[in-house]
Each structure stands twice: as C-alpha cells, then as structure tokens.
Design a protein around this motif. Structure first.
Motif, PDB file in Angstrom:
ATOM      1  N   TRP A  64       0.825  -1.210   0.000  1.00 41.55           N
ATOM      2  CA  TRP A  64       0.000   0.000   0.000  1.00 41.55           C
ATOM      3  C   TRP A  64       0.860   1.261   0.000  1.00 41.55           C
ATOM      4  N   MET A  85      -2.205  -1.676  -3.339  1.00 41.30           N
ATOM      5  CA  MET A  85      -1.469  -1.873  -4.580  1.00 41.30           C
ATOM      6  C   MET A  85      -1.083  -3.330  -4.779  1.00 41.30           C
ATOM      7  N   LYS A  92       2.284  -4.403  -6.057  1.00 47.97           N
ATOM      8  CA  LYS A  92       3.523  -3.704  -6.397  1.00 47.97           C
ATOM      9  C   LYS A  92       4.279  -4.337  -7.565  1.00 47.97           C
ATOM     10  N   VAL A 115      -3.186  -0.251  -9.151  1.00 47.49           N
ATOM     11  CA  VAL A 115      -4.002   0.205  -8.025  1.00 47.49           C
ATOM     12  C   VAL A 115      -5.183  -0.751  -7.893  1.00 47.49           C
TER      13      VAL A 115
END
Length: 239
Positions: A208, A222, A224, A229
C-alpha cells in the motif's frame, strides 16, 4: 385529489428522480467511494439534495393557492430559485470532482478538475489533455530529471496539477516495488479487524501507499509487482 396535492406530488416526484440521478453520478462516477470523504463533499451533496427534494417542493406547496391570480408567476419563481440554487451547487461539485490520482514517488495525491493548470496543457500527451467525465484516472509524475529533458521549463512550475508532467503509472513500477509498504503496517494506524476485513475483499493487494486527501487521508492498496491500483480504501496511512 386536489390540484394543489397533484402539483406537490408531481414536483416532489421529479425532484426525487433528479436527486437519485445526482446521487449515482456523484458517489459512483465522479467521487467513487471513499473519495467523497477524502475530498469532504458529503455535506455539500446533502445540502444540494435538501434544496432539490425538500425545500423546492415545500415552497411550491406553501405558495400554491388555486384561486390566486399570480399563481403561475409565484410557482415559476419557486422553480427558478430551486433550479438556480441546484445548478450552482451541482456546478461546484462537478468542477471539484477528482480528475487525476497522481503518484509522485512518495504517495498519491488528488488533483481536482478545478485544480488543473492549463497554461501548458498543449505540451501534455494527448491522453492527459482532457480529464475523463467519469471516474478519476491514475497517473504518475515524471521524475525531475526526465522532466528537465523533455520540458525545459523552470522547476518551480513542476507540480501535480500540470498534466504535461504525467506518465503511465507502470513506468514507476520499480520505484513502487521499492517504496510500497507492507500490508501489516496498516494495523499500526487502524483497527486490525477492519484492516483484515478490507484485505479479505481485495486479495490481489500485496502492499500500500498513502493518498493525501483534502479532508481525509486514505490508503491506496497496490499490487507492487504490476504497479496496479487495486482499491482506494478508507483506512489511515499515518497518524
């Protein structure tokens, strides 16, 4: 049924239909939950709906007298005032809608439609020159070194509200991988049970970042590895 009651019910029905359309447009299109809280427009929205659904029909009921010579004029004034007040409030909400969610290497920021700097808009990529009329779009801010290469404009103009500096979020994937926080960190600033309930709904999230809001900061869940998103969540990113 009296003419007065028929007019009141008709006026009220039209006002309710408009209110439902506006509610959908605001809370599901322009300010998808929980962005209405981040930008603090809930109070303004319900004031707008009170004018549309309560005050307008009520004033119409009060001035309606079947034998009054000026009835049509009085009702026209009531409707004109109702429409004018509603239009002003609706315009304010429309102009303040979030147009871009911008990642700047540390956190996300909300850029409202009214905030967009248009002085160098022609230098932006075509897809960033016109914000969507629907939900806000997620973008990233170019690195300073890249900005200076492509746009030799004084540094003081580099800001979130300049679409000329926007790029795809995926271009910042390596940076997001390095800086994104562990989901466990959310439990430091939020009720652990609430955090777990939110995370159970979005299993694709594995990290996040913070979202800086006008009225309330939020959390951007998220993935990553893909720089995707997953969801903006009503959780606190910091104390």
């Amino acid at each position: 049924m009296s003419k007065r009651l028929k007019f009141f019910l008709g006026h009220l029905s039209i006002s309710v239909i408009i209110a439902l359309i506006v509610l959908y447009l605001i809370f599901y299109v322009w300010y998808p939950v929980p962005l209405h809280q981040a930008l603090g427009i809930t109070h303004l929205t319900f004031m707008l709906l009170a004018i549309d659904v309560v005050i307008g029909p009520l004033f119409g009921w009060l001035v309606y007298k079947e034998d009054k010579k000026s009835l049509k004029f009085d009702l026209a004034i009531v409707i004109l005032l109702q429409v004018s007040a509603f239009a002003y409030g609706f315009y304010t909400i429309a102009k303040g809608r979030p147009a871009w969610i911008v990642y700047d290497s540390l956190a996300f920021h909300i850029v409202r439609h009214s905030d967009i700097e248009t002085s160098h808009l022609h230098l932006a990529q075509p897809k960033y020159q016109q914000p969507s009329w629907f939900k806000p779009q997620v973008v990233a801010l170019l690195d300073t070194k890249d900005i200076q290469k492509t746009h030799p404009i004084p540094k003081f103009t580099i800001a979130m509200d300049h679409p000329m500096y926007y790029t795809d979020l995926t271009n910042m994937k390596s940076k997001i991988e390095n800086i994104a926080f562990s989901l466990n960190d959310l439990k430091r600033f939020n009720n652990p049970q609430k955090v777990q309930q939110v995370l159970n709904q979005y299993p694709m999230a594995n990290s996040w970042l913070g979202l800086s809001g006008v009225e309330q900061d939020m959390v951007v869940l998220m993935n990553k590895e893909t720089a995707e998103v997953i969801k903006i969540a009503d959780l606190r990113p910091w104390k």
